[in-house]
Design an enzyme around this catalytic site. Structure first.
Site, PDB file in Angstrom:
ATOM      1  N   ASP A 128       0.856  -1.185   0.000  1.00  0.00           N
ATOM      2  CA  ASP A 128       0.000   0.000   0.000  1.00  0.00           C
ATOM      3  C   ASP A 128       0.890   1.233   0.000  1.00  0.00           C
ATOM      4  O   ASP A 128       1.744   1.393   0.878  1.00  0.00           O
ATOM      5  CB  ASP A 128      -0.904  -0.006   1.241  1.00  0.00           C
ATOM      6  CG  ASP A 128      -1.990   1.056   1.169  1.00  0.00           C
ATOM      7  OD1 ASP A 128      -2.317   1.511   0.055  1.00  0.00           O
ATOM      8  OD2 ASP A 128      -2.525   1.427   2.235  1.00  0.00           O
ATOM      9  N   HIS A 135      -3.885  14.000   0.545  1.00  0.00           N
ATOM     10  CA  HIS A 135      -4.153  13.103   1.668  1.00  0.00           C
ATOM     11  C   HIS A 135      -3.001  13.140   2.678  1.00  0.00           C
ATOM     12  O   HIS A 135      -3.237  13.229   3.893  1.00  0.00           O
ATOM     13  CB  HIS A 135      -4.353  11.680   1.161  1.00  0.00           C
ATOM     14  CG  HIS A 135      -4.493  10.657   2.248  1.00  0.00           C
ATOM     15  ND1 HIS A 135      -5.584  10.610   3.080  1.00  0.00           N
ATOM     16  CD2 HIS A 135      -3.656   9.652   2.662  1.00  0.00           C
ATOM     17  CE1 HIS A 135      -5.439   9.620   3.953  1.00  0.00           C
ATOM     18  NE2 HIS A 135      -4.278   9.025   3.719  1.00  0.00           N
ATOM     19  N   GLU A 201     -10.615   3.840   2.989  1.00  0.00           N
ATOM     20  CA  GLU A 201      -9.657   4.551   2.150  1.00  0.00           C
ATOM     21  C   GLU A 201      -9.980   4.244   0.698  1.00  0.00           C
ATOM     22  O   GLU A 201      -9.984   3.081   0.280  1.00  0.00           O
ATOM     23  CB  GLU A 201      -8.213   4.155   2.485  1.00  0.00           C
ATOM     24  CG  GLU A 201      -7.749   4.697   3.826  1.00  0.00           C
ATOM     25  CD  GLU A 201      -6.268   4.557   4.079  1.00  0.00           C
ATOM     26  OE1 GLU A 201      -5.757   5.281   4.938  1.00  0.00           O
ATOM     27  OE2 GLU A 201      -5.632   3.716   3.406  1.00  0.00           O
ATOM     28  N   GLU A 203      -9.088   3.941  -2.921  1.00  0.00           N
ATOM     29  CA  GLU A 203      -7.833   3.719  -3.633  1.00  0.00           C
ATOM     30  C   GLU A 203      -8.078   2.963  -4.946  1.00  0.00           C
ATOM     31  O   GLU A 203      -9.116   2.348  -5.144  1.00  0.00           O
ATOM     32  CB  GLU A 203      -6.862   2.903  -2.769  1.00  0.00           C
ATOM     33  CG  GLU A 203      -6.620   3.485  -1.376  1.00  0.00           C
ATOM     34  CD  GLU A 203      -5.477   2.820  -0.636  1.00  0.00           C
ATOM     35  OE1 GLU A 203      -4.562   2.281  -1.310  1.00  0.00           O
ATOM     36  OE2 GLU A 203      -5.480   2.837   0.611  1.00  0.00           O
ATOM     37  N   ASP A 235      -9.171   0.178   1.424  1.00  0.00           N
ATOM     38  CA  ASP A 235      -8.252  -0.302   2.451  1.00  0.00           C
ATOM     39  C   ASP A 235      -8.794   0.145   3.815  1.00  0.00           C
ATOM     40  O   ASP A 235      -8.494   1.231   4.299  1.00  0.00           O
ATOM     41  CB  ASP A 235      -6.855   0.261   2.207  1.00  0.00           C
ATOM     42  CG  ASP A 235      -5.797  -0.498   2.971  1.00  0.00           C
ATOM     43  OD1 ASP A 235      -5.939  -1.723   3.117  1.00  0.00           O
ATOM     44  OD2 ASP A 235      -4.822   0.128   3.428  1.00  0.00           O
ATOM     45  N   ARG A 239      -8.419   3.842  12.828  1.00  0.00           N
ATOM     46  CA  ARG A 239      -7.560   5.001  13.043  1.00  0.00           C
ATOM     47  C   ARG A 239      -7.015   5.093  14.471  1.00  0.00           C
ATOM     48  O   ARG A 239      -5.896   5.577  14.666  1.00  0.00           O
ATOM     49  CB  ARG A 239      -8.326   6.284  12.696  1.00  0.00           C
ATOM     50  CG  ARG A 239      -8.765   6.387  11.251  1.00  0.00           C
ATOM     51  CD  ARG A 239      -7.603   6.318  10.287  1.00  0.00           C
ATOM     52  NE  ARG A 239      -8.051   6.548   8.907  1.00  0.00           N
ATOM     53  CZ  ARG A 239      -7.279   6.415   7.847  1.00  0.00           C
ATOM     54  NH1 ARG A 239      -6.017   6.033   7.991  1.00  0.00           N
ATOM     55  NH2 ARG A 239      -7.754   6.647   6.638  1.00  0.00           N
ATOM     56  N   GLN A 242      -4.260   2.556  14.604  1.00  0.00           N
ATOM     57  CA  GLN A 242      -3.175   3.046  13.758  1.00  0.00           C
ATOM     58  C   GLN A 242      -2.393   4.169  14.445  1.00  0.00           C
ATOM     59  O   GLN A 242      -1.157   4.181  14.423  1.00  0.00           O
ATOM     60  CB  GLN A 242      -3.737   3.545  12.425  1.00  0.00           C
ATOM     61  CG  GLN A 242      -2.701   4.089  11.461  1.00  0.00           C
ATOM     62  CD  GLN A 242      -3.326   4.650  10.189  1.00  0.00           C
ATOM     63  OE1 GLN A 242      -4.544   4.617  10.012  1.00  0.00           O
ATOM     64  NE2 GLN A 242      -2.503   5.153   9.295  1.00  0.00           N
ATOM     65  N   LYS A 255      -4.365  -1.682   9.957  1.00  0.00           N
ATOM     66  CA  LYS A 255      -4.626  -1.744   8.522  1.00  0.00           C
ATOM     67  C   LYS A 255      -4.720  -3.167   7.978  1.00  0.00           C
ATOM     68  O   LYS A 255      -5.135  -3.349   6.836  1.00  0.00           O
ATOM     69  CB  LYS A 255      -3.493  -1.033   7.771  1.00  0.00           C
ATOM     70  CG  LYS A 255      -3.240   0.388   8.207  1.00  0.00           C
ATOM     71  CD  LYS A 255      -4.171   1.360   7.544  1.00  0.00           C
ATOM     72  CE  LYS A 255      -3.775   1.575   6.118  1.00  0.00           C
ATOM     73  NZ  LYS A 255      -4.621   2.561   5.455  1.00  0.00           N
ATOM     74  N   THR A 259      -8.832  -5.696   3.425  1.00  0.00           N
ATOM     75  CA  THR A 259      -8.702  -4.825   2.260  1.00  0.00           C
ATOM     76  C   THR A 259      -9.610  -5.402   1.180  1.00  0.00           C
ATOM     77  O   THR A 259      -9.445  -6.555   0.790  1.00  0.00           O
ATOM     78  CB  THR A 259      -7.243  -4.780   1.756  1.00  0.00           C
ATOM     79  OG1 THR A 259      -6.393  -4.277   2.784  1.00  0.00           O
ATOM     80  CG2 THR A 259      -7.123  -3.907   0.523  1.00  0.00           C
ATOM     81  N   GLU A 370     -10.487  12.358   6.943  1.00  0.00           N
ATOM     82  CA  GLU A 370     -10.395  13.695   6.353  1.00  0.00           C
ATOM     83  C   GLU A 370     -11.765  14.354   6.217  1.00  0.00           C
ATOM     84  O   GLU A 370     -11.920  15.548   6.514  1.00  0.00           O
ATOM     85  CB  GLU A 370      -9.743  13.605   4.976  1.00  0.00           C
ATOM     86  CG  GLU A 370      -8.318  13.083   4.978  1.00  0.00           C
ATOM     87  CD  GLU A 370      -7.873  12.707   3.583  1.00  0.00           C
ATOM     88  OE1 GLU A 370      -7.310  13.574   2.898  1.00  0.00           O
ATOM     89  OE2 GLU A 370      -8.111  11.548   3.174  1.00  0.00           O
TER      90      GLU A 370
END
Length: 428
Positions: A128, A135, A201, A203, A235, A239, A242, A255, A259, A370
Site C-alpha cells: 500500500d 491526503h 480509504e 484507492e 483499504d 484510526r 493506527q 490496517k 482490504t 479527512e
C-alpha cells in the site's frame, strides 16, 4: 476514440463496452470457478471458450484460461495479454467471427446478474502506497499538529509499506470490526478493545504479471509491461489503533484486518485512451523516478454510504465524496520502479494499492478521517444520523469509471462492504 461495435447486445450506458473487456472469476457451477470477461450485461466464459478451441493458435497456453484464477494469465506476460485482447475483440466484434465461431461464443455467454464473483487472482504480495499529496498533507496536519505536514522524504520517493495479502477480500465480503490496542487522548494507558474509529480509504490498485528475477529492477519505461490492469481498493483502517502503533515502523494491525477489491480487473490496454499528465513534481525526482511521458490515468471515483436506518427506510446510499486518480502525485510506474529499485522481485498476482485518493476540496477527500476531520465535523446523512467514523451495519460502496467528454465509459464495477460487530474476544 473510435467506437467498436459488438454483435453482443450492449446497453448504450454500459460501463462494459467492447473497448473494456475486464477480466474476472465467477462461480460457473458449485465448486468450479471460471475466468471470464465482462461485455455488456454478459460474461464471456473463457474456460468454456478455450475448451471449444476458440483461442487455439492465438495464445500459447490454453490451460491459463481454464485455471480457477487469473494468475497463469498474469504470468504469461505482455505479448500474451495483447494477443488475448486482440482475439477477444475479433470474436466479439460484429464483423469478424464466422457463424460457427459466433455460435460457440454464444454458448459461452452467461448473464452477469446471475453470477457470483470470486477473487480474480490469488494475491501474491500486497503493498500500500501513500501517494496523494492532499491526503498526506491532511493526515500530517491531524497527526502532527503544529508540525510540518509532509516529512522531508515525501516528495523524494513514493512512500509505501507491505500489507497482508491474506486479508485481501472480494467485493461484498462483510468486514468485522477489529479489536486492537489503542490509547484514548486523555488516558494514561492503552486499552484492548474494538476500534471506535473505523474508516475507509478510497484507492486504486494495480495488478502485476511476473515473475521478475531477483536483483533486476524495473525501469520507469518498462513498468507498463509488468502491469496487467487495475481494480478499486477499499483499504479499511482503524484510526485509533493506527495512531497508537504507527510510530516508528508504520501501519500494522490498524490496517491488516481487511482490504476489499472490486471483482473486475480493467486492463491497461482498455485505459490507454485515458492516460494523461499528472501533477507537477517539485523537486524534480531523481533520475530513476523521472518520467518522460504522461503516465497518470483519468479515472473518476465515488464513495457512497448507507446506514442500517437508511436501508430500513428504503433510502438509497448517499454520495459522500468523489475524486480522480489523475491527481495522485506519484504514478504507478514510479511506484513500481521505486519498489524494485533495490532488486526486489514482483510476482504474478501482486496487488499494489495507490494510497488514499484525495483532491483539494473537502468533498474530494478519500477517507472519513479527512471528511470529518478526525470525527470533529461529522457527516449528516439523509436519515438524520451523523457519522464521524463507521458504525456497525454501515455499508460503503466505491465505484470507478474512466470517462471523458465524448468518449465511452470504461467501468470497474464497484466494491462494497458492510460492517459487522466485533467478534466476542475471550481474554486469558
Amino acid at each position: 476514440m473510435q467506437n467498436l461495435r459488438s454483435w453482443v447486445p450492449i446497453p448504450a450506458d454500459s460501463e462494459f463496452p467492447l473497448e473494456n473487456l475486464p477480466y474476472g472469476v465467477f462461480a460457473a457451477s458449485p465448486g468450479e470457478d471460471h475466468i471470464g470477461v465482462a461485455i455488456g450485461d454478459y460474461i464471456f466464459d473463457l474456460h468454456e471458450a478455450a475448451n471449444a478451441g476458440l483461442f487455439d493458435g492465438s495464445i500459447e497456453d490454453r490451460g491459463a484460461l481454464t485455471a480457477p484464477t487469473l494468475n497463469d494469465c498474469l504470468a504469461s506476460g505482455r505479448s500474451q495479454w495483447s494477443a488475448m485482447r486482440a482475439r477477444l475483440i475479433e470474436l466479439l466484434s460484429d464483423n469478424n467471427p464466422t457463424n460457427a465461431e459466433r455460435s460457440r461464443v454464444e454458448s459461452a455467454l452467461t448473464k452477469r446478474v446471475d453470477t457470483i464473483m470470486r477473487m480474480p487472482f490469488a494475491v501474491s504480495d500486497y503493498v500500500d502506497f501513500y501517494s496523494s499529496l492532499e491526503h498526506a498533507t491532511n493526515m500530517g496536519k491531524m497527526l502532527r499538529p503544529g508540525g510540518e505536514p509532509l516529512l522531508p522524504n515525501w516528495k523524494r520517493l513514493p512512500i509505501g509499506y507491505h500489507g497482508r495479502a491474506s486479508s485481501v477480500v472480494i467485493d461484498g465480503t462483510p468486514v468485522l470490526r477489529p479489536w486492537g490496542q489503542w490509547k484514548a487522548p486523555n488516558a494514561e494507558a492503552p486499552t484492548f478493545a474494538p476500534t471506535e474509529s473505523l474508516d475507509i480509504e478510497l484507492e486504486m490498485g494495480f495488478v502485476t504479471g511476473g515473475p521478475t528475477r531477483l536483483g533486476r529492477p524495473i525501469s520507469i519505461g518498462e513498468a507498463r509491461d509488468h502491469i496487467f490492469g487495475l481494480v478499486i481498493v477499499n483499504d479499511w483502517s482503524a484510526r485509533d489503533i493506527q495512531a497508537w502503533e504507527y510510530q516508528p515502523l508504520g501501519p500494522f494491525l490498524g490496517k491488516s484486518f481487511a482490504t476489499s477489491i472490486s471483482p473486475w480487473v480493467v486492463t491497461l490496454d482498455a485505459l490507454e485512451p485515458y492516460r494523461c499528465g499528472g501533477p507537477r513534481q517539485d523537486p524534480v525526482p531523481l533520475a530513476y523516478l523521472r518520467q518522460t511521458e504522461d503516465l497518470s490515468y483519468d479515472i473518476e471515483l465515488r464513495i457512497m454510504l448507507q446506514s442500517v436506518t437508511m436501508r430500513e427506510r428504503h433510502i438509497e446510499p448517499v454520495s459522500i465524496a468523489s475524486a480522480n486518480f489523475k491527481a495522485m502525485y506519484w504514478t504507478m510506474a514510479q511506484q513500481l520502479a521505486h519498489l524494485t529499485s533495490n532488486g526486489a522481485r514482483i510476482l504474478a498476482g501482486g496487488l499494489y494499492a495507490s494510497g488514499t485518493i484525495s483532491g483539494e476540496k473537502p468533498d474530494s477527500y478519500g477517507s472519513l478521517m479527512e471528511l470529518t476531520w478526525r470525527g470533529t465535523r461529522p457527516l449528516k446523512l439523509p436519515s438524520g444520523e451523523e457519522r464521524g467514523f463507521l458504525e456497525d451495519g454501515d455499508t460503503v460502496i466505491m465505484r470507478a469509471c474512466a470517462h471523458i467528454e465524448g468518449s465511452l465509459r470504461i467501468g470497474f464495477g464497484e466494491v462494497r462492504g458492510t460492517i459487522l460487530p466485533a467478534p466476542t474476544m475471550e481474554m486469558a
